[in-house]
Design a protein around this motif. Structure first.
Motif, PDB file in Angstrom:
ATOM      1  N   ASN A  13      24.687 -98.093  51.160  1.00 34.47           N
ATOM      2  CA  ASN A  13      23.276 -98.047  50.796  1.00 34.47           C
ATOM      3  C   ASN A  13      22.505 -96.910  51.466  1.00 34.47           C
ATOM      4  N   SER A  14      23.194 -96.098  52.191  1.00 30.31           N
ATOM      5  CA  SER A  14      22.533 -94.954  52.831  1.00 30.31           C
ATOM      6  C   SER A  14      22.069 -93.952  51.776  1.00 30.31           C
ATOM      7  N   ARG A  15      20.928 -93.332  52.020  1.00 31.78           N
ATOM      8  CA  ARG A  15      20.435 -92.301  51.105  1.00 31.78           C
ATOM      9  C   ARG A  15      21.112 -90.968  51.365  1.00 31.78           C
ATOM     10  N   ASP A  16      21.797 -90.840  52.503  1.00 34.83           N
ATOM     11  CA  ASP A  16      22.538 -89.621  52.818  1.00 34.83           C
ATOM     12  C   ASP A  16      23.952 -89.695  52.249  1.00 34.83           C
ATOM     13  N   ILE A  17      24.512 -88.534  51.988  1.00 34.33           N
ATOM     14  CA  ILE A  17      25.901 -88.435  51.514  1.00 34.33           C
ATOM     15  C   ILE A  17      26.830 -88.726  52.692  1.00 34.33           C
ATOM     16  N   ILE A  18      27.764 -89.640  52.522  1.00 32.89           N
ATOM     17  CA  ILE A  18      28.741 -89.946  53.576  1.00 32.89           C
ATOM     18  C   ILE A  18      30.145 -89.799  52.998  1.00 32.89           C
ATOM     19  N   LEU A  19      30.913 -88.941  53.658  1.00 30.71           N
ATOM     20  CA  LEU A  19      32.302 -88.710  53.240  1.00 30.71           C
ATOM     21  C   LEU A  19      33.236 -88.906  54.434  1.00 30.71           C
ATOM     22  N   PHE A  20      34.364 -89.572  54.189  1.00 26.02           N
ATOM     23  CA  PHE A  20      35.447 -89.647  55.166  1.00 26.02           C
ATOM     24  C   PHE A  20      36.496 -88.638  54.707  1.00 26.02           C
ATOM     25  N   ARG A  27      41.226 -83.594  52.580  1.00 26.97           N
ATOM     26  CA  ARG A  27      41.197 -84.514  51.454  1.00 26.97           C
ATOM     27  C   ARG A  27      40.126 -85.593  51.689  1.00 26.97           C
ATOM     28  N   ILE A  28      39.356 -85.924  50.616  1.00 24.55           N
ATOM     29  CA  ILE A  28      38.312 -86.928  50.705  1.00 24.55           C
ATOM     30  C   ILE A  28      38.955 -88.315  50.633  1.00 24.55           C
ATOM     31  N   LEU A  29      38.720 -89.135  51.670  1.00 22.82           N
ATOM     32  CA  LEU A  29      39.315 -90.458  51.753  1.00 22.82           C
ATOM     33  C   LEU A  29      38.363 -91.552  51.267  1.00 22.82           C
ATOM     34  N   GLU A  45      36.811 -89.849  41.117  1.00 26.71           N
ATOM     35  CA  GLU A  45      36.904 -88.394  40.981  1.00 26.71           C
ATOM     36  C   GLU A  45      36.808 -87.710  42.339  1.00 26.71           C
ATOM     37  N   LEU A  46      35.903 -88.173  43.170  1.00 24.69           N
ATOM     38  CA  LEU A  46      35.738 -87.572  44.490  1.00 24.69           C
ATOM     39  C   LEU A  46      36.994 -87.781  45.345  1.00 24.69           C
ATOM     40  N   LEU A  47      37.625 -88.960  45.246  1.00 23.91           N
ATOM     41  CA  LEU A  47      38.804 -89.221  46.069  1.00 23.91           C
ATOM     42  C   LEU A  47      40.003 -88.386  45.652  1.00 23.91           C
ATOM     43  N   ASN A  48      39.931 -87.734  44.517  1.00 21.26           N
ATOM     44  CA  ASN A  48      41.011 -86.823  44.076  1.00 21.26           C
ATOM     45  C   ASN A  48      40.719 -85.369  44.451  1.00 21.26           C
ATOM     46  N   LEU A  49      39.610 -85.147  45.197  1.00 18.14           N
ATOM     47  CA  LEU A  49      39.236 -83.788  45.578  1.00 18.14           C
ATOM     48  C   LEU A  49      39.329 -83.618  47.095  1.00 18.14           C
ATOM     49  N   SER A  50      39.308 -82.366  47.517  1.00 18.70           N
ATOM     50  CA  SER A  50      39.206 -82.042  48.937  1.00 18.70           C
ATOM     51  C   SER A  50      37.813 -81.483  49.192  1.00 18.70           C
ATOM     52  N   VAL A  51      37.424 -81.401  50.448  1.00 16.16           N
ATOM     53  CA  VAL A  51      36.105 -80.868  50.779  1.00 16.16           C
ATOM     54  C   VAL A  51      35.973 -79.424  50.313  1.00 16.16           C
ATOM     55  N   GLN A  52      37.088 -78.691  50.251  1.00 21.35           N
ATOM     56  CA  GLN A  52      37.048 -77.305  49.772  1.00 21.35           C
ATOM     57  C   GLN A  52      36.588 -77.230  48.324  1.00 21.35           C
ATOM     58  N   ASP A  53      36.905 -78.272  47.533  1.00 20.66           N
ATOM     59  CA  ASP A  53      36.525 -78.274  46.120  1.00 20.66           C
ATOM     60  C   ASP A  53      35.004 -78.410  45.934  1.00 20.66           C
ATOM     61  N   LEU A  54      34.328 -78.921  46.951  1.00 17.60           N
ATOM     62  CA  LEU A  54      32.890 -79.116  46.859  1.00 17.60           C
ATOM     63  C   LEU A  54      32.097 -77.891  47.320  1.00 17.60           C
ATOM     64  N   ARG A  55      32.744 -76.982  47.980  1.00 21.43           N
ATOM     65  CA  ARG A  55      32.034 -75.862  48.581  1.00 21.43           C
ATOM     66  C   ARG A  55      31.824 -74.728  47.589  1.00 21.43           C
ATOM     67  N   ASP A  56      30.771 -73.944  47.858  1.00 22.23           N
ATOM     68  CA  ASP A  56      30.554 -72.686  47.145  1.00 22.23           C
ATOM     69  C   ASP A  56      31.766 -71.790  47.404  1.00 22.23           C
ATOM     70  N   GLY A  61      36.109 -69.958  52.857  1.00 24.47           N
ATOM     71  CA  GLY A  61      36.844 -69.415  53.997  1.00 24.47           C
ATOM     72  C   GLY A  61      36.336 -69.911  55.342  1.00 24.47           C
ATOM     73  N   LEU A  62      35.141 -70.476  55.386  1.00 26.84           N
ATOM     74  CA  LEU A  62      34.583 -70.975  56.649  1.00 26.84           C
ATOM     75  C   LEU A  62      35.041 -72.389  56.961  1.00 26.84           C
ATOM     76  N   VAL A  63      35.620 -73.079  55.979  1.00 23.38           N
ATOM     77  CA  VAL A  63      35.937 -74.503  56.127  1.00 23.38           C
ATOM     78  C   VAL A  63      36.907 -74.778  57.283  1.00 23.38           C
ATOM     79  N   PRO A  64      38.042 -74.095  57.427  1.00 24.22           N
ATOM     80  CA  PRO A  64      38.982 -74.419  58.513  1.00 24.22           C
ATOM     81  C   PRO A  64      38.336 -74.366  59.894  1.00 24.22           C
ATOM     82  N   GLU A  65      37.545 -73.346  60.161  1.00 21.99           N
ATOM     83  CA  GLU A  65      36.902 -73.215  61.474  1.00 21.99           C
ATOM     84  C   GLU A  65      35.873 -74.332  61.703  1.00 21.99           C
ATOM     85  N   GLN A  66      35.120 -74.666  60.656  1.00 19.47           N
ATOM     86  CA  GLN A  66      34.123 -75.725  60.783  1.00 19.47           C
ATOM     87  C   GLN A  66      34.770 -77.083  60.991  1.00 19.47           C
TER      88      GLN A  66
END
Length: 394
Positions: A13-20, A27-29, A45-56, A61-66
């Motif tokens: 019920n949170s208004r913020d986006i929460i991803l594990f 990979r989105i769990l 659909e989201l559980l079949n994606l990785s966080v990289q798929d959501l990024r611009d 390229g910044l994802v691994p360091e972050q």
């Protein structure tokens, strides 16, 4: 079990986006309801994606360091994510690592900051317009925080001396104000900050060449919807020419006051329009003529009581000529009450040109031989009639 249920309700019920997110590969769990709304995708659909798929794509390229920093110590950053329909939105992400069921997992909380970005862009655009406008103005323009600490000056500051920018971005102006007006300026600013009311003050400001010029400084508060002062806006307008003119006028007035007080001259000034009325009578009128200044509290017709009856036509024609804008010189006798037993009872006024044509009527000199006389001149300009009379033995 009950605590777990509460946690699930909180996440869902949170208004913020929460991803594990699985730390190993991104990979989105798990995703909550707010995430499905934000990305326009179902939970499956989201559980079949990785966080990289959501990024611009430009920032993938910044994802691994972050992710590494999030796992090690936690991270807060802004990014751009992509919806299912291909549109993008800015997002603020807070992410931290945790071990859940033996798996290293990143718990990421995101917030759509589209509205905040719009507000920030609008603010930047507004500030740019303000600075452009301020730099084009001939005045010194400045702003201050609610506490009165100045935080901005337009480019006119380059013409001044004594203003010092401090390390925190505020300005010290104490060396820019002339020492004689420094305390009054500080008191006025302190009063404005304390009361929340605008004010204006006149003071001299130091110029780049070391000289001082007079300025009129005004400060006005800007308030939030609750009425609290959130900003002060100020301008300083040069009034040096006006102050110099005022000083010259003061000096001239002092000289005139000395002249009309110490010399045998009486000065009367009358306002001509809409009706003649006296606006000034010199202080020596009683000393020289024996008249009380209050005798002239009425209109120009009060002169009739002070003139010799034989000279009323003369003065009447003269006054009509003056009302028409004529500057004239002439004469008429006026009743004198000073030292009456020792001198003849009449003086002459309007001493000047003989046989003067005023208002279409010939005005003749009527100076009595051997009588004490008052010579006078009358001038009419800018709606005022000025009479100056000098006393002597005729």
């Amino acid at each position: 079990e009950e605590a777990l249920h509460r946690f699930e309700l909180l996440v869902e019920n949170s208004r913020d986006i929460i991803l594990f997110i699985r730390r190993e590969d991104g990979r989105i769990l798990e995703a909550n309801r707010a995430a499905t709304h934000a990305y326009g995708r179902s939970r499956d659909e989201l559980l079949n994606l990785s966080v990289q798929d959501l990024r611009d794509p430009d920032t993938v390229g910044l994802v691994p360091e972050q992710m590494a920093k999030a796992d090690a110590e936690g991270i807060l950053f802004e990014a751009v994510h992509r919806r299912k329909d291909g549109t993008f939105f800015p997002i603020e992400i807070s992410s931290r690592g945790a071990t859940i069921g033996g798996m290293r997992t990143l718990i990421s909380i995101g917030r759509d900051i589209t509205e905040r970005r719009r507000s920030e862009d609008a603010l930047r655009e507004s500030e740019l317009r303000f600075r452009t406008l301020a730099d084009s103005m001939p005045q010194l323009v400045w702003t201050a925080g609610p506490d009165g600490r100045m935080d901005y000056f337009n480019r006119r500051i380059e013409e001044f001396g004594g203003f010092v920018k401090l390390p925190d971005g505020s300005w010290d102006w104490s060396h820019a104000v002339h020492p004689e007006e420094l305390q009054s300026t500080a008191n006025a600013l302190q009063h404005a900050v304390g009361t929340g009311l605008g004010h204006e003050t006149e003071h001299r400001l130091l110029q780049r060449d070391g000289s001082y010029k007079w300025f009129l400084s005004r400060i006005t508060p800007a308030r939030d919807p609750e009425g609290r002062v959130v900003k002060w806006y100020g301008t300083s307008t040069e009034i040096d020419s006006r102050k110099q003119a005022e000083q010259r006028l003061l000096e001239a007035t002092r000289r005139l006051d000395f002249l009309v007080t110490e010399s045998p001259a009486v000065v009367f000034t009358y306002e001509v329009h809409p009706e003649p009325r006296p606006v000034f009578v010199s202080r020596n009128v009683e000393k020289i003529l024996g008249w009380k200044p209050e005798q002239f509290a009425g209109n120009f017709e009060n002169w009739k009581a002070c003139l010799h009856p034989d000279d009323l036509p003369v003065s009447g024609a003269g006054s009509r000529g003056l009302w028409g804008g004529v500057v004239m010189l002439g004469n008429a006798r006026i009743n004198n009450t000073v030292n009456a037993p020792q001198v003849a009872p009449y003086y002459d006024i309007y001493e000047g040109l003989p046989d003067t044509d005023v208002g279409g009527q010939r005005i003749h000199r009527q100076v009595g031989a051997g009588l004490p006389s008052i010579g006078g001149a009358c001038g009419f300009g800018h709606g005022r009639l000025l009479m100056i009379m000098m006393a002597w033995k005729g």
